[in-house]
Design a protein around this motif. Sequence first.
Motif, PDB file in Angstrom:
ATOM      1  N   PRO A   6      -2.272   5.149  -4.859  1.00 11.88           N
ATOM      2  CA  PRO A   6      -2.363   3.983  -3.966  1.00 11.88           C
ATOM      3  C   PRO A   6      -3.362   4.234  -2.843  1.00 11.88           C
ATOM      4  O   PRO A   6      -3.518   5.364  -2.366  1.00 11.88           O
ATOM      5  CB  PRO A   6      -0.941   3.844  -3.424  1.00 11.88           C
ATOM      6  N   PRO A   7      -4.071   3.194  -2.411  1.00 15.65           N
ATOM      7  CA  PRO A   7      -5.028   3.364  -1.314  1.00 15.65           C
ATOM      8  C   PRO A   7      -4.330   3.795  -0.028  1.00 15.65           C
ATOM      9  O   PRO A   7      -3.169   3.430   0.220  1.00 15.65           O
ATOM     10  CB  PRO A   7      -5.662   1.974  -1.169  1.00 15.65           C
ATOM     11  N   ALA A  10      -2.535   1.231   2.169  1.00 17.16           N
ATOM     12  CA  ALA A  10      -1.464   0.401   1.607  1.00 17.16           C
ATOM     13  C   ALA A  10      -0.164   0.439   2.423  1.00 17.16           C
ATOM     14  O   ALA A  10       0.415  -0.621   2.693  1.00 17.16           O
ATOM     15  CB  ALA A  10      -1.203   0.798   0.158  1.00 17.16           C
ATOM     16  N   ARG A  34     -11.163  -3.112  -9.463  1.00 15.46           N
ATOM     17  CA  ARG A  34      -9.843  -3.566  -9.037  1.00 15.46           C
ATOM     18  C   ARG A  34      -8.739  -2.718  -9.673  1.00 15.46           C
ATOM     19  O   ARG A  34      -8.844  -2.307 -10.824  1.00 15.46           O
ATOM     20  CB  ARG A  34      -9.610  -5.034  -9.410  1.00 15.46           C
ATOM     21  N   ARG A  35      -7.689  -2.489  -8.883  1.00 12.97           N
ATOM     22  CA  ARG A  35      -6.496  -1.799  -9.386  1.00 12.97           C
ATOM     23  C   ARG A  35      -5.271  -2.585  -8.926  1.00 12.97           C
ATOM     24  O   ARG A  35      -5.318  -3.314  -7.929  1.00 12.97           O
ATOM     25  CB  ARG A  35      -6.426  -0.372  -8.855  1.00 12.97           C
ATOM     26  N   TYR A  36      -4.181  -2.403  -9.658  1.00 13.87           N
ATOM     27  CA  TYR A  36      -2.954  -3.135  -9.351  1.00 13.87           C
ATOM     28  C   TYR A  36      -1.775  -2.171  -9.308  1.00 13.87           C
ATOM     29  O   TYR A  36      -1.690  -1.232 -10.105  1.00 13.87           O
ATOM     30  CB  TYR A  36      -2.700  -4.228 -10.404  1.00 13.87           C
ATOM     31  N   ASP A  50      -5.602  -4.006  -5.218  1.00 14.19           N
ATOM     32  CA  ASP A  50      -6.566  -3.219  -4.458  1.00 14.19           C
ATOM     33  C   ASP A  50      -7.954  -3.602  -4.961  1.00 14.19           C
ATOM     34  O   ASP A  50      -8.339  -3.252  -6.075  1.00 14.19           O
ATOM     35  CB  ASP A  50      -6.307  -1.724  -4.661  1.00 14.19           C
ATOM     36  N   PRO A  52     -11.349  -3.013  -3.551  1.00 16.73           N
ATOM     37  CA  PRO A  52     -12.003  -2.322  -2.437  1.00 16.73           C
ATOM     38  C   PRO A  52     -13.433  -2.815  -2.175  1.00 16.73           C
ATOM     39  O   PRO A  52     -14.256  -2.862  -3.088  1.00 16.73           O
ATOM     40  CB  PRO A  52     -12.021  -0.860  -2.893  1.00 16.73           C
ATOM     41  N   LEU A  87      -7.061  -5.610   0.325  1.00 17.37           N
ATOM     42  CA  LEU A  87      -5.679  -5.553  -0.168  1.00 17.37           C
ATOM     43  C   LEU A  87      -5.057  -6.947  -0.150  1.00 17.37           C
ATOM     44  O   LEU A  87      -5.184  -7.689   0.831  1.00 17.37           O
ATOM     45  CB  LEU A  87      -4.846  -4.605   0.695  1.00 17.37           C
TER      46      LEU A  87
END
Length: 328
Positions: A6-7, A10, A34-36, A50, A52, A87
């Motif tokens: 996780p960033p 977050a 992108r990430r989820y 996410d 960024p 985010l």
Amino acid sequence: MANMTPPDAAPDFLSRAGWAGARIEPLAGDASFRRYFRVFEGDRCAVLMDAPPPHEDPRPFIAIARHLTDAGFAAPAILAEDLSAGLVLLEDFGDARMREMVDAGDVEEGATYAATVALLADLHRHPAAPVPPYSREVLHREAALFTEWYCPAVGLSVDAEGYVAAWDAAFDRIDDVTPVTVLRDYHAENIMLRDGLTGHARLGLLDFQDALAGHPAYDLVSMLQDARRDVPEMVETAMLVEYQKLANPGPGFLDSYAILGAQRNAKIVGIFTRLWKRDGKPRYLDFLPRVWTYLERDLAHPALAEVAAWFDANVPADRRGGYLKDTA
């Protein structure tokens, strides 16, 4: 494989959003940056996107989500956002994705595809979202991904100018219609089947941040010539009939469907080659035989005569289909 840590921002973002101390678990990465993540707090759960900066900008996703929701379609509700950090906290549509549900036989294939077609027919009755046009320039730029990435990867030196001219001839045959919202990645892996709901509310829409205003055939071909899932030709044919019954498009619709199908599939062959060659994601080569099958089907349509002739002159039969997958 995407880094699914996780960033750093977050926890603070979630605290400010009223989800202090929430547990964050990896959910998915995709072909972009992108990430989820799935977020749990008490008996609540949500999805953390996410996106960024500067690689990603979540604002288009947020705008299209609200446009779709206002029009009565099921896009995820935006629970919180921090644009500077990229985010976004989203409503969680669960895990029942159309692709897996159809493949497992948990839902009936024909009826499920018919529901996605009915949704498109209704979406196309609404004014297009305030997004850029799906212009001829964009169509050409996307089609060029084939000559920029696939052709060099299979050792071909091709007539790039002739390629553009062939597509110009095809694009001239796309019928002139009022633009609609084109989600651009409308397929079985971007539809969640929401439990206990019916109608359009049952179909949870995802991955629409690249939406443009364009031809209504585009999302239909995206669903029915799915790069990630074999859609039986008889299902495609039946759903084309269903869409025409619901939407009553003009006489040039099937020509436009074939042209946009060929354009999309040529683009995807280029993108998936790039994902392998540039980004180190060889799994995308597994999809190429399927995409080539669709592309060959589209090229057989009379509206693609010039494009088909270019392919015959520049891309030998032994450099099509699963060639890259078999030799990589």
